[in-house]
Design a protein around this motif. Sequence first.
Motif, short mmCIF file in Angstrom:
data_model
loop_
_atom_site.label_atom_id
_atom_site.label_comp_id
_atom_site.label_asym_id
_atom_site.label_seq_id
_atom_site.Cartn_x
_atom_site.Cartn_y
_atom_site.Cartn_z
N CYS A 167 0.82 -1.21 0.00
CA CYS A 167 0.00 0.00 0.00
C CYS A 167 0.86 1.26 0.00
O CYS A 167 0.34 2.35 -0.21
CB CYS A 167 -0.95 0.01 1.19
N SER A 168 2.16 1.12 0.21
CA SER A 168 3.06 2.28 0.18
C SER A 168 3.73 2.44 -1.18
O SER A 168 4.56 3.33 -1.36
CB SER A 168 4.14 2.13 1.25
N ASP A 169 3.39 1.57 -2.12
CA ASP A 169 3.98 1.63 -3.44
C ASP A 169 3.73 2.98 -4.10
O ASP A 169 2.58 3.40 -4.22
CB ASP A 169 3.39 0.50 -4.30
N PRO A 170 4.77 3.68 -4.54
CA PRO A 170 4.54 4.96 -5.23
C PRO A 170 4.10 4.79 -6.67
O PRO A 170 3.82 5.78 -7.35
CB PRO A 170 5.90 5.64 -5.14
N ASN A 171 4.05 3.54 -7.14
CA ASN A 171 3.77 3.29 -8.55
C ASN A 171 2.51 2.47 -8.77
O ASN A 171 2.52 1.51 -9.53
CB ASN A 171 4.97 2.59 -9.20
N PHE A 172 1.44 2.84 -8.11
CA PHE A 172 0.17 2.18 -8.36
C PHE A 172 -0.25 2.42 -9.81
O PHE A 172 0.05 3.45 -10.42
CB PHE A 172 -0.92 2.74 -7.44
N GLY A 173 -0.96 1.48 -10.37
CA GLY A 173 -1.47 1.65 -11.72
C GLY A 173 -1.93 0.32 -12.25
O GLY A 173 -1.85 -0.70 -11.54
N PRO A 174 -2.42 0.21 -13.45
CA PRO A 174 -2.74 1.31 -14.37
C PRO A 174 -3.95 2.11 -13.92
O PRO A 174 -4.66 1.68 -13.01
CB PRO A 174 -3.01 0.57 -15.68
N TRP A 175 -4.17 3.24 -14.57
CA TRP A 175 -5.24 4.15 -14.19
C TRP A 175 -6.41 4.06 -15.16
O TRP A 175 -6.22 3.96 -16.36
CB TRP A 175 -4.72 5.59 -14.16
N GLY A 176 -7.63 4.06 -14.57
CA GLY A 176 -8.83 4.05 -15.40
C GLY A 176 -9.34 5.46 -15.61
O GLY A 176 -8.61 6.43 -15.43
N GLN A 177 -10.61 5.55 -15.96
CA GLN A 177 -11.24 6.84 -16.25
C GLN A 177 -11.65 7.57 -14.98
O GLN A 177 -11.82 8.78 -15.00
CB GLN A 177 -12.46 6.65 -17.14
N GLY A 178 -11.80 6.84 -13.89
CA GLY A 178 -12.23 7.46 -12.65
C GLY A 178 -13.72 7.70 -12.62
O GLY A 178 -14.43 7.51 -13.61
N THR A 179 -14.19 8.11 -11.46
CA THR A 179 -15.60 8.44 -11.29
C THR A 179 -15.71 9.75 -10.52
O THR A 179 -15.02 9.94 -9.51
CB THR A 179 -16.37 7.29 -10.60
N GLN A 180 -16.54 10.65 -11.01
CA GLN A 180 -16.63 11.99 -10.43
C GLN A 180 -17.53 11.99 -9.20
O GLN A 180 -18.65 11.46 -9.24
CB GLN A 180 -17.19 12.97 -11.47
N VAL A 181 -17.03 12.60 -8.14
CA VAL A 181 -17.81 12.82 -6.92
C VAL A 181 -17.88 14.32 -6.68
O VAL A 181 -16.85 14.98 -6.63
CB VAL A 181 -17.17 12.12 -5.70
N THR A 182 -19.08 14.82 -6.55
CA THR A 182 -19.28 16.24 -6.30
C THR A 182 -20.14 16.40 -5.05
O THR A 182 -21.25 15.87 -4.98
CB THR A 182 -19.96 16.94 -7.48
#
Length: 121
Positions: free
Chosen positions: A103-118
């Motif tokens: 959980c301390s890895d600085p290289n998490f990935g790959p990245w998706g599109q994400g989801t917006q929270v407002t």
Amino acid sequence: QLQLVESGGGMVQPGGSLILSCAASGFIANYYHIAWFRQAPGKERKGVSCISFRDGSTRYADSVKGRFTISRDNAKNTVYLQMNALIPEDTGVYYCASSRSSCSDPNFGPWGQGTQVTVSS
């Protein structure tokens, strides 16, 4: 192909709740550490929470402790982020990502599109 897809975002009033989902495909999510990140408007992406595959231990950013809960359903290959008592500062795009390291890895990935929270009244 390793892929994580985020969902569950939306607009909510302060004090409200949302549950975000992170569905994994192409790999067994319970063999990875899975983390949630968020990127507020005009700011860098920062870690919010992480769950370890080794022992199920969890960690949270100070700003969300006591309000957010991360969990995983191995049968569904999905990780969740329960968000309660939302405040406007929780607004942003939320991403999930994986690591085989920690959980301390600085290289998490790959990245998706994400989801917006407002969070807004």
